[in-house]
Design an enzyme around this catalytic site. Structure first.
Site, short mmCIF file in Angstrom:
data_model
loop_
_atom_site.label_atom_id
_atom_site.label_comp_id
_atom_site.label_asym_id
_atom_site.label_seq_id
_atom_site.Cartn_x
_atom_site.Cartn_y
_atom_site.Cartn_z
CB SER A 153 -1.30 -0.03 1.33
OG SER A 153 -1.41 0.76 1.58
CE1 TYR A 166 -4.01 -2.07 5.53
CE2 TYR A 166 -3.49 -0.48 4.81
CZ TYR A 166 -4.03 -0.97 4.11
OH TYR A 166 -4.39 -1.43 2.39
P1 NAD Z 1 -12.16 -5.93 -0.39
O1 NAD Z 1 -12.59 -6.38 0.81
O2 NAD Z 1 -12.36 -5.58 -0.64
O3 NAD Z 1 -11.45 -8.01 -0.64
C1 NAD Z 1 -10.59 -8.69 0.62
C2 NAD Z 1 -10.38 -9.85 0.17
O4 NAD Z 1 -9.89 -10.48 1.18
C3 NAD Z 1 -12.28 -10.28 0.47
O5 NAD Z 1 -12.43 -11.32 -0.79
C4 NAD Z 1 -11.75 -11.02 1.56
O6 NAD Z 1 -13.20 -11.87 2.21
C5 NAD Z 1 -10.73 -11.44 2.01
N1 NAD Z 1 -9.82 -11.36 3.20
C6 NAD Z 1 -10.23 -10.95 4.16
N2 NAD Z 1 -9.22 -11.02 5.28
C7 NAD Z 1 -9.43 -12.94 4.47
C8 NAD Z 1 -8.01 -14.03 5.09
N3 NAD Z 1 -8.01 -14.75 6.76
N4 NAD Z 1 -8.23 -15.28 4.39
C9 NAD Z 1 -8.64 -14.53 2.85
N5 NAD Z 1 -9.58 -14.20 2.55
C10 NAD Z 1 -9.24 -12.84 3.81
O7 NAD Z 1 -10.26 -5.28 -0.51
P2 NAD Z 1 -9.58 -4.69 -1.17
O8 NAD Z 1 -9.68 -3.11 -1.23
O9 NAD Z 1 -9.80 -5.99 -2.90
O10 NAD Z 1 -7.96 -5.30 -0.88
C11 NAD Z 1 -7.64 -5.98 -1.43
C12 NAD Z 1 -6.13 -5.59 -0.85
O11 NAD Z 1 -5.28 -4.35 -1.44
C13 NAD Z 1 -5.40 -5.99 0.91
O12 NAD Z 1 -4.04 -6.24 1.19
C14 NAD Z 1 -5.50 -4.37 1.16
O13 NAD Z 1 -4.91 -4.23 2.85
C15 NAD Z 1 -4.49 -3.78 -0.44
N6 NAD Z 1 -5.10 -2.00 -0.31
C16 NAD Z 1 -6.03 -2.25 -0.90
C17 NAD Z 1 -6.26 -0.67 -0.33
C18 NAD Z 1 -7.91 0.16 -1.26
O14 NAD Z 1 -7.70 1.36 -0.95
N7 NAD Z 1 -9.04 -0.22 -1.33
C19 NAD Z 1 -5.31 0.24 -1.37
C20 NAD Z 1 -3.77 0.33 -1.10
C21 NAD Z 1 -3.71 -1.81 -0.12
#
Ligand code: NAD
Length: 271
Positions: A153, A166
């Protein structure tokens, strides 16, 4: 006679590769799986939520690639190892692994519950370790090497208020990616980190009202003055932006791109 000009292909191909993406039932991981499938890879949708993972896998299978949905809690060593064993049996060794599953919990540090700290650290860091260890084992055994991609991130580089575990976890993933780049080189394994800015997925939608309450400002102010304040254009990063970065890391053919982090954030953070 003139020598014909050989142009580099602009189409990155993953034909013949098997890619496992964690947390791919929805959000960023789902889009990465779709883009990998468009590039010809067989894709494994690994997620806590099996029904949603299966729906995603079924939709992607319409593209004419092999797909597999696997129930996997990335914090559970036995579940991770069993999931990877299932993939090995049904599709062969993984060539590409994206450690993407993640959660977010926001609170000021003085109020942060230790149980919430441990929960968040477990998903990001234990999950990153367990899934990359399982993938590295298969990549060494197959003799083909591969590509490990961690979902970092901007918070792998920068801090924000209310996000102590985080930010700590995302910084930690940069270190893990670099270690695997060094250890993996002898086996043809590359390891990199993608660092997105805010992407409007369910993970972020949930944070907007929570941050508004914690900071005592409106939801619109959270978006404009907190999330997108330092971007060059006031825009959210998209799931496509992140998936294209993942495709580049997945398809890159040499060790020229290993141990790197790519910040995809509309200029929020500039290296
Ligand atoms: P999201 O909540 O839309 O999707 C996350 C997915 O991970 C879900 O399908 C959930 O069921 C699954 N998950 C959660 N805990 C789990 C576990 N213990 N085992 C297996 N699966 C699990 O989130 P997103 O925004 O798509 O985020 C995905 C990644 O991107 C994360 O690592 C997040 O930190 C990172 N990220 C997101 C953003 C953002 O702004 N959305 C920015 C930077 C980084």
């Amino acid at each position: 006679m003139t020598t014909p000009i050989v142009r580099a292909s602009t189409q990155l191909s993953l034909k013949g590769k098997t890619a496992l993406v964690t947390g791919a039932a929805r959000g960023i991981g789902k889009r990465i799986a779709e883009v990998f499938a468009d590039a010809g890879a067989s894709v494994v949708i690994a997620d806590l939520r099996l029904a949603d993972a299966q729906a995603t896998a079924d939709a992607i299978a319409q593209k004419g690639v092999k797909t597999l949905a696997v129930a996997m809690d990335v914090t559970d060593e036995a579940a991770v190892d069993a999931g990877f064993a299932q993939v090995q049996q049904q599709l062969g060794a993984v060539d590409i692994m994206v450690s993407n599953a993640g959660i977010q919990i926001v609170a000021p540090i003085e109020d942060f519950k230790f149980s919430d700290w441990k929960k968040l650290i477990a998903v990001h860091l234990d999950g990153g370790f367990l899934t990359s260890r399982a993938a590295v084992r298969q990549m060494i055994a197959s003799g083909r090497g591969g590509s490990i991609i961690f979902m970092g991130s901007v918070h792998s580089k920068e801090a924000s208020k209310l996000k102590s575990p985080y930010v700590a976890a995302k910084h930690g993933l940069e270190g893990l990616a670099k270690v695997i780049a060094k250890e993996g080189a002898a086996h043809g394994i590359r390891s990199n980190l993608i660092c997105p800015g805010f992407v409007r997925t369910p993970l972020v939608e949930k944070q907007i009202p929570e941050q508004a309450q914690e900071l005592g400002i409106s939801e619109e102010e959270v978006v404009r003055n907190v999330m997108l304040k330092d971007t060059v254009d006031g825009q959210f990063t998209t799931v496509d932006d992140v998936a294209q970065a993942a495709l580049t890391f997945a398809a890159w053919p040499s060790n020229a791109l290993t141990g790197q982090s790519l910040v995809v954030s509309h200029g929020w953070f500039m290296q």
